[in-house]
Design a protein around this motif. Structure first.
Motif, PDB file in Angstrom:
ATOM      1  N   SER A  71     -47.494  17.164  -3.768  1.00 22.84           N
ATOM      2  CA  SER A  71     -46.574  17.598  -4.675  1.00 22.84           C
ATOM      3  C   SER A  71     -44.950  17.128  -4.293  1.00 22.84           C
ATOM      4  O   SER A  71     -44.124  17.004  -5.328  1.00 22.84           O
ATOM      5  CB  SER A  71     -46.697  19.035  -4.975  1.00 22.84           C
TER       6      SER A  71
ATOM      7  N   ILE B  93     -58.058  15.526  -4.452  1.00 22.69           N
ATOM      8  CA  ILE B  93     -56.739  15.978  -4.717  1.00 22.69           C
ATOM      9  C   ILE B  93     -56.311  15.240  -6.258  1.00 22.69           C
ATOM     10  O   ILE B  93     -55.965  13.902  -6.135  1.00 22.69           O
ATOM     11  CB  ILE B  93     -55.305  16.318  -4.156  1.00 22.69           C
TER      12      ILE B  93
ATOM     13  N   LYS C 189     -54.674  21.839   1.272  1.00 21.33           N
ATOM     14  CA  LYS C 189     -54.001  22.236   1.102  1.00 21.33           C
ATOM     15  C   LYS C 189     -52.560  21.637   1.506  1.00 21.33           C
ATOM     16  O   LYS C 189     -51.403  21.534   0.994  1.00 21.33           O
ATOM     17  CB  LYS C 189     -53.424  23.909   0.942  1.00 21.33           C
TER      18      LYS C 189
ATOM     19  N   GLU D 138     -52.349  18.558  -0.528  1.00 19.95           N
ATOM     20  CA  GLU D 138     -51.576  19.041  -2.178  1.00 19.95           C
ATOM     21  C   GLU D 138     -50.032  19.159  -2.228  1.00 19.95           C
ATOM     22  O   GLU D 138     -49.086  18.876  -2.750  1.00 19.95           O
ATOM     23  CB  GLU D 138     -52.655  19.517  -2.776  1.00 19.95           C
ATOM     24  N   ARG D 139     -49.683  19.694  -0.859  1.00 19.98           N
ATOM     25  CA  ARG D 139     -48.484  20.222  -1.050  1.00 19.98           C
ATOM     26  C   ARG D 139     -47.289  19.118  -0.752  1.00 19.98           C
ATOM     27  O   ARG D 139     -46.988  18.579  -1.144  1.00 19.98           O
ATOM     28  CB  ARG D 139     -47.889  21.211   0.158  1.00 19.98           C
TER      29      ARG D 139
ATOM     30  N   ILE E 127     -52.752  15.903  -9.354  1.00 23.25           N
ATOM     31  CA  ILE E 127     -51.914  15.919  -9.289  1.00 23.25           C
ATOM     32  C   ILE E 127     -50.920  15.442 -10.500  1.00 23.25           C
ATOM     33  O   ILE E 127     -51.272  14.165 -10.611  1.00 23.25           O
ATOM     34  CB  ILE E 127     -51.271  16.321  -7.907  1.00 23.25           C
TER      35      ILE E 127
END
Length: 159
Positions: free
Chosen positions: A137, A4, A130, A133-134, A6
């Motif tokens: 973030s 991942i 996901k 990643e959330r 970001i």
């Protein structure tokens, strides 16, 4: 083996962003919804090279423990934390900071392997990648808010 990546632009000095990203206190505040707390190792303030922290948190309704250690450290440009023990088979989290105009580009590269072989691979595809990643973030957005509002006493960083 998901990776991942970001990127987040923060209108603040690189040193501020670097310190906020390695703050145990800021990390706990940014993921409060998981009830995450530091329970061993460095449990408050700023973590540094060869230091470790053990986190306890609730993910997917299950209380878990994870210990990570800072294995690389080049302030204020770069640090890496790697899992020593925990739910993943392994992870390596790179934190990169680049001066960009009047601010900082903060880059996270989270490279991990889920446990349980092919079942872990299915979990990655269905929800885990996901979810991670959330979570990353959300943490970065919290750091951005604090860094960009550094003068406001409500957002003062501990450590």
């Amino acid at each position: 083996m998901p990776v991942i990546k970001i990127e987040c632009y923060i209108n603040a000095p690189i040193e501020t962003c670097f310190d906020l990203a390695r703050s145990i206190d800021v990390h706990m505040q940014s993921v409060f919804h998981t009830e995450e707390k530091a329970v061993a190792g460095v449990t408050t303030g700023l973590i540094g090279l060869r230091q470790s922290v053990t986190w306890e948190a609730v993910h997917f309704g299950v209380k878990q423990r994870l210990t990570s250690k800072i294995t690389e450290f080049d302030p204020p440009k770069y640090f890496v934390d790697e899992m020593v023990s925990g739910a993943f088979k392994r992870f390596r989290h790179e934190h990169i900071f680049l001066e960009c105009g009047n601010g900082t580009k903060m880059i996270d590269i989270f490279d991990y392997t889920s446990p349980l072989g092919w079942l872990g691979n299915i979990a990655d595809k269905l929800f885990l990648a996901k979810y991670m990643e959330r979570l990353l973030s959300q943490r970065n957005q919290y750091i951005k808010i604090i860094a960009e509002n550094e003068g406001d006493c409500h957002f003062k960083m501990n450590g």
